[in-house]
Design an enzyme around this catalytic site. Structure first.
Site, mmCIF file in Angstrom:
data_model
loop_
_atom_site.group_PDB
_atom_site.id
_atom_site.type_symbol
_atom_site.label_atom_id
_atom_site.label_comp_id
_atom_site.label_asym_id
_atom_site.label_seq_id
_atom_site.Cartn_x
_atom_site.Cartn_y
_atom_site.Cartn_z
ATOM 1 N N LYS A 266 0.838 -1.197 0.000
ATOM 2 C CA LYS A 266 0.000 0.000 0.000
ATOM 3 C C LYS A 266 0.878 1.254 0.000
ATOM 4 C CE LYS A 266 -3.746 -1.983 2.822
ATOM 5 N NZ LYS A 266 -4.875 -1.772 1.890
ATOM 6 N N ASP A 277 -7.961 -2.939 10.286
ATOM 7 C CA ASP A 277 -8.438 -3.851 9.246
ATOM 8 C C ASP A 277 -8.970 -5.147 9.861
ATOM 9 O OD1 ASP A 277 -9.046 -4.284 6.590
ATOM 10 O OD2 ASP A 277 -7.130 -5.214 6.114
ATOM 11 N N ARG A 340 -10.417 -11.545 1.849
ATOM 12 C CA ARG A 340 -11.299 -12.579 1.295
ATOM 13 C C ARG A 340 -10.648 -13.953 1.371
ATOM 14 N NH1 ARG A 340 -11.470 -9.366 -4.225
ATOM 15 N NH2 ARG A 340 -11.222 -7.753 -2.641
#
Length: 490
Positions: A266, A277, A340
């Site tokens: 990032k 997060d 995910r």
């Protein structure tokens, strides 16, 4: 981890059938009916003069401190009346703000002047507004003063019993907020797991599955995310068996304790925010705390996947292929689409192990959902209209709003890989939707499922009357309300 014994707040609430001579009286003013307390005639004249001078009309949420020869009094506007829930909680939050000044930090309220169902909401709002996190200040802020709210009622016992339920809910919210505020060098997977284990004190059965066991189980997707960190990954299962023999409701949370993006690094600007997060895992942990504290008569299992996404020499690379617990293979196109991968294995595990009647997972999953909905709503994705409506309704009732987003084959097709069963990320469009489609591939046998993307809701840049700037605890109240209203699905 606070478990209700030493909750991080500045407000002590106690109940009595007797009026206190050491607390400032709270005088309630109805917009049409005027002052509704029974007060001395001389004091009434003083109060009338004060609010006429101040042009005080009694609108809800307006307060007027008055210093008189009878002692200090706080006049509180209640408008034309309050409804239980959000309006009463907001009023309570604003009341607490008034209690940040001496002598109004010690207030007394006659609960019998308000409808019985209103009082717990008022107290819930005041207590929620009192939350603070000053763990790492060496010099504590002088403006934080202890506040006391003396609640009198002829039905003291009944009111106190009702309040114990609301207080347990707030304790769960505070647990989630604590986790969100902690820096990542303190709250890594092992420490997060330890704090979950502390919740056994409120009746949860907590199991921590360490990294070696995750390897044996075959959680290749989750472990791939964490392999670049020196901190071991873990999965925590929190079980509450308050029902009979019905299948449990499963709550699943993404717990990326810090997300650098991995090799797909990032930008530096704003990366410090990635300590939260794990907002989905925080919400699930807080909800399980609240459910156990309230002794809810349902079977609920909360499960969270805890990892760090770091870019060392052993980190997962773009282009790697991992095998998930379900047996499906995943081509990792972008290592920053890691949440995910964590959820894929945890969703598979909870279905295989617990055979839940329904699943709700929460995750700070995509920036794309903030582009779509801003910070006003969580994105809701589902394979089941009944469950989607139940979650949406529960969220609306507690001001944790959700907006249902589309899914479908066209979006799902964007995840096709040329060397594996799927890619972990699609193209540049519909990122929140394709992420949900990815998760849908790990839901078996059409088990009712909702995915909440809370990336825009876990952390707030501005405070509200009952929610601080920073970690909100979003999801705890929504999940608790959903389970309170639950109708068995199978």
């Amino acid at each position: 981890m606070q478990t209700g014994k030493n909750m991080p707040h500045h407000l002590d609430i106690h109940f009595s059938s007797e009026f206190s001579t050491t607390h400032v009286q709270l005088v309630l003013m109805h917009e049409n009916e005027g002052i509704i307390n029974k007060v001395d005639e001389g004091l009434m004249e003083t109060l009338l003069a004060a609010f006429n001078l101040a042009d005080f009309t009694g609108k809800t949420g307006e307060f007027l401190p008055v210093y008189s020869s009878y002692g200090p009094v706080l006049i509180a506007g209640i408008g034309k009346g309050m409804d239980a829930g959000l309006s009463a909680e907001t009023w309570g939050g604003r009341l607490f703000k008034q209690m940040q000044t001496v002598p109004f930090n010690k207030l007394q309220i006659d609960a019998d002047l308000l409808p019985a169902e209103i009082v717990p909401s008022v107290l819930c709002g005041a207590l929620s507004a009192s939350y603070y996190f000053d763990q790492y200040f060496t010099v504590k802020k002088p403006d934080k003063i202890a506040a006391e709210l003396h609640v009198t009622s002829a039905n003291k016992t009944k009111l106190s019993r009702s309040w114990s339920q609301s207080k347990a809910l707030v304790a769960g919210v505070f647990t989630a907020r604590d986790l969100l505020y902690e820096p990542a060098n303190v709250l890594y997977p092992k420490e997060f797991s330890r704090r979950c284990a502390e919740l056994e004190s409120v009746g949860l059965d907590v199991q921590i599955i360490p990294e070696k066991e995750l390897e044996t189980l075959g959680m290749g997707a989750l472990l791939g995310v964490g392999q670049g960190s020196r901190r071991d990954s873990a999965v925590v299962v929190m079980n509450w068996q308050g029902g009979n023999d019905e299948a449990p409701i499963a709550l699943v949370g993404k717990g990326v304790c810090f997300d650098t993006g991995g090799i797909s690094l990032k930008p530096a600007k704003g990366m410090e925010d990635m300590k939260w997060d794990m907002g989905g895992a925080a919400a699930v942990t807080g909800a399980m705390h609240a459910l156990a504290g309230r002794k809810v008569k349902r079977n609920v299992v909360g499960i969270i996947g805890l990892v760090e996404n770091m870019p060392d020499g052993n980190a997962q690379r773009p282009g790697d292929v991992v095998t998930s617990l379900s047996g499906q293979t995943i081509e990792v196109i972008n290592t920053d689409a890691e949440g995910r991968l964590v959820l894929a294995d945890v969703l598979t595990y909870v279905q295989d192990k617990f055979k839940p009647q329904a699943i709700v997972n929460l995750a700070t999953l995509t920036g794309a959902i903030i582009v779509s909905l801003g910070k006003e709503y969580a994105g809701l994705f589902s394979n089941n209209d009944v469950l989607a409506n139940a979650v949406t309704t529960a969220g609306g009732n507690v001001d944790e709003k959700c907006w249902r987003m589309p899914m479908g084959k066209a979006y799902d097709d964007m995840l096709k890989s040329h060397i594996a069963d799927m890619k972990n990320i699609a193209g540049p469009y519909g990122g929140a939707i394709t992420a949900a489609c990815f998760l849908r591939r790990f839901i078996k046998n059409d088990t009712p499922w909702v995915h909440l993307d809370i990336a825009g809701k876990a952390w707030s840049e501005k405070a509200k009357p009952t929610v601080p700037k920073g970690g909100t605890g979003f999801g705890v109240r929504l999940l608790s309300q959903m389970i309170d209203d639950w109708v068995d699905m199978k």
